[in-house]
Design an enzyme around this catalytic site. Sequence first.
Site, mmCIF file in Angstrom:
data_model
loop_
_atom_site.group_PDB
_atom_site.id
_atom_site.type_symbol
_atom_site.label_atom_id
_atom_site.label_comp_id
_atom_site.label_asym_id
_atom_site.label_seq_id
_atom_site.Cartn_x
_atom_site.Cartn_y
_atom_site.Cartn_z
ATOM 1 N N CYS A 1 68.645 -53.995 52.910
ATOM 2 C CA CYS A 1 67.692 -53.092 52.249
ATOM 3 C C CYS A 1 68.371 -51.826 51.742
ATOM 4 O O CYS A 1 67.761 -51.045 51.021
ATOM 5 C CB CYS A 1 66.573 -52.738 53.207
ATOM 6 S SG CYS A 1 66.004 -54.140 54.169
ATOM 7 N N CYS B 1 53.166 -51.659 56.892
ATOM 8 C CA CYS B 1 54.292 -52.435 56.376
ATOM 9 C C CYS B 1 54.491 -52.219 54.876
ATOM 10 O O CYS B 1 53.522 -52.115 54.123
ATOM 11 C CB CYS B 1 54.054 -53.926 56.596
ATOM 12 S SG CYS B 1 53.748 -54.357 58.322
ATOM 13 N N SER B 2 55.761 -52.198 54.453
ATOM 14 C CA SER B 2 56.036 -52.145 53.021
ATOM 15 C C SER B 2 55.786 -53.528 52.425
ATOM 16 O O SER B 2 55.875 -54.532 53.127
ATOM 17 C CB SER B 2 57.468 -51.684 52.767
ATOM 18 O OG SER B 2 58.382 -52.536 53.412
ATOM 19 N N ILE C 1 56.063 -56.877 49.603
ATOM 20 C CA ILE C 1 57.058 -57.714 48.908
ATOM 21 C C ILE C 1 56.950 -57.353 47.428
ATOM 22 O O ILE C 1 55.910 -57.567 46.820
ATOM 23 C CB ILE C 1 56.768 -59.205 49.170
ATOM 24 C CG1 ILE C 1 57.039 -59.536 50.650
ATOM 25 C CG2 ILE C 1 57.588 -60.088 48.242
ATOM 26 C CD1 ILE C 1 56.580 -60.928 51.060
ATOM 27 N N LYS D 1 56.907 -47.840 51.442
ATOM 28 C CA LYS D 1 55.582 -48.217 51.912
ATOM 29 C C LYS D 1 54.610 -48.500 50.771
ATOM 30 O O LYS D 1 53.902 -49.497 50.804
ATOM 31 C CB LYS D 1 55.068 -47.084 52.824
ATOM 32 C CG LYS D 1 53.671 -47.203 53.329
ATOM 33 C CD LYS D 1 53.533 -48.401 54.235
ATOM 34 C CE LYS D 1 52.133 -48.946 54.215
ATOM 35 N NZ LYS D 1 51.746 -49.694 53.054
ATOM 36 N N HIS E 1 59.198 -51.982 47.861
ATOM 37 C CA HIS E 1 60.549 -52.113 48.430
ATOM 38 C C HIS E 1 61.237 -53.356 47.894
ATOM 39 O O HIS E 1 61.418 -54.331 48.613
ATOM 40 C CB HIS E 1 60.436 -52.128 49.953
ATOM 41 C CG HIS E 1 61.741 -52.222 50.679
ATOM 42 N ND1 HIS E 1 62.934 -51.785 50.142
ATOM 43 C CD2 HIS E 1 62.037 -52.684 51.924
ATOM 44 C CE1 HIS E 1 63.907 -52.003 51.022
ATOM 45 N NE2 HIS E 1 63.387 -52.544 52.100
#
Lengths: 135, 396
Positions: free
Chosen positions: B84, B208-209, B211, B334, B338
């Site tokens: 990442c 959660c970030s 997709i 977030k 990402h």
Amino acid sequence: MSMEYSVPIYWRNRVNYYKLIGGRCKKCGRVFFPPQSRCPYCSSDNVEPVSLPRIGRLLSYTVSYNPPEGYKLQTPLIIGLIDLGETRIIAQLTDVSLEEISEGIEVEAVVRKIREDRTAGLIHYGYKFRPVISH
Amino acid sequence: MTRNVAIVGTGHSKFGNRHDVNMPELAWEAIKQAIDEAGIEQKDVEFVSFSNVGGWSSEGLASVVSLEYAGLTGAGLYRVEAACSSGSAAIKAAHDAIASGEADIAMAIGLEKMNESPTPTVIEFIGRAGNFFWEFQNFGLTFPGYYALYATAYMAKHGATEEDLCKVAVKNHYYASLNPKAHFPIPITVEKCMKSRYIAWPLKLYDCSPITDGAAAVVLASEEVAKKLTDSPVWIESIGVSSGTSNLSRRDDFLHLEAGTLAADRAYKKAGLSRDDIVKHVDVAEVHDCFTIAEILAYEDLGFAKRGEGYKLIRDQETYKGGKIPVNLSGGLKAKGHPLGATGISMAVDLSRQLQGRVEKERQADIKVGRALAHNIGGTGHYAYVTLYSLSKPRR
């Protein structure tokens, strides 16, 4: 699993599915997990396999509601980080309800079904941890 | 030989579920902006470091395909991978090419198209971002699960609550709502976050970030060339890099990311700064909030808060614009999204524009000292990059 892996990946690790085995360095004496042929502390190649304690203490855990393929039937999946004294290990928790779990409880290793192969339906076994019922 | 390096052009695609374009088209959105801003032509670019984690997307050599589409073929090229934090690694590679004297103009380009595979495949790929056999394959641990282990330990030790985690999500969604490039430009409430379903307890959907597909690019230049191209260069003041064990079971504790802490200290040392009063020397920061707990850990790893007190910063709204240290005014991973390979470069783009005072007014930080900080983590503290960007030319 949604992806297939080659057979040697399983074959090479077959002992590690059923037993808690770490490594011990004959030079510096430290125990480590996962086992490897080089001591992670002093770099010596003089290491030997060692059985790890079957009883440990839960350091932290998570409850996975969205596990990978192959684990769906076990949802929610409880996964713990367990202190085995000289080493730590990550493993599934079993035979336990969410209400019974908290940091610090004593847990012991047992052999359980881990998951099912997607295509052939083979059942993979391995170690999990459950709360210690009695001493 | 070491030379000063400046950002002289920035580009950023719309982040989101980009089924409307293919990979090189998406990259081009960012590359074109960056080249135009720098006022250069493709032939001027001597070297490109291209960050793309890949695996889930169609192109095996996304870097080559994107350079061909953009008319950059012929430039020196490699693909960079640091999970990442690949984007920050690509910036370091391009920076080093210039600092060493090998190139005068280089680009770092980040591209990720995660929606080209079904979600279970993406979950599995990210789940393998740790230790394949010992922590993923045997136990079915997913990537949110890794950070959840940190969240559980942190909450138990320091008394932070799930509401505190949600407050990070609320802040970042608020700023995303002001950023037209964001994947989810939608404000949310603590209540909505608290009612969202659990992904890996205690982390819920809104912790959660997402997709995301996206691209970002920067043009870097040597001091001599930068002076000719622009009156307002953004200098790369220092870069701190570190790494952590693949096995989480080998970490010392689950209350901080050691790699992030080390990377910060290395970046501060090079710039002559100290973690003790770092908030006085930074106007605005982008930190790696792949999960809400990660932003709170970052506050502490960077020295924005003392150990065990990071959650109080968000509780007291000190990381909003106007607070002690504004964090993730872009919406963060977030809510901006990402796309792994693009993230570190997206941070550089947004921080450059922040320093130059040209982001949307409502999310523009007050720039007083002229320094911004990017904190980019790969995996669960497997890689760590902390980069300081400055309006003042670094002293060598």
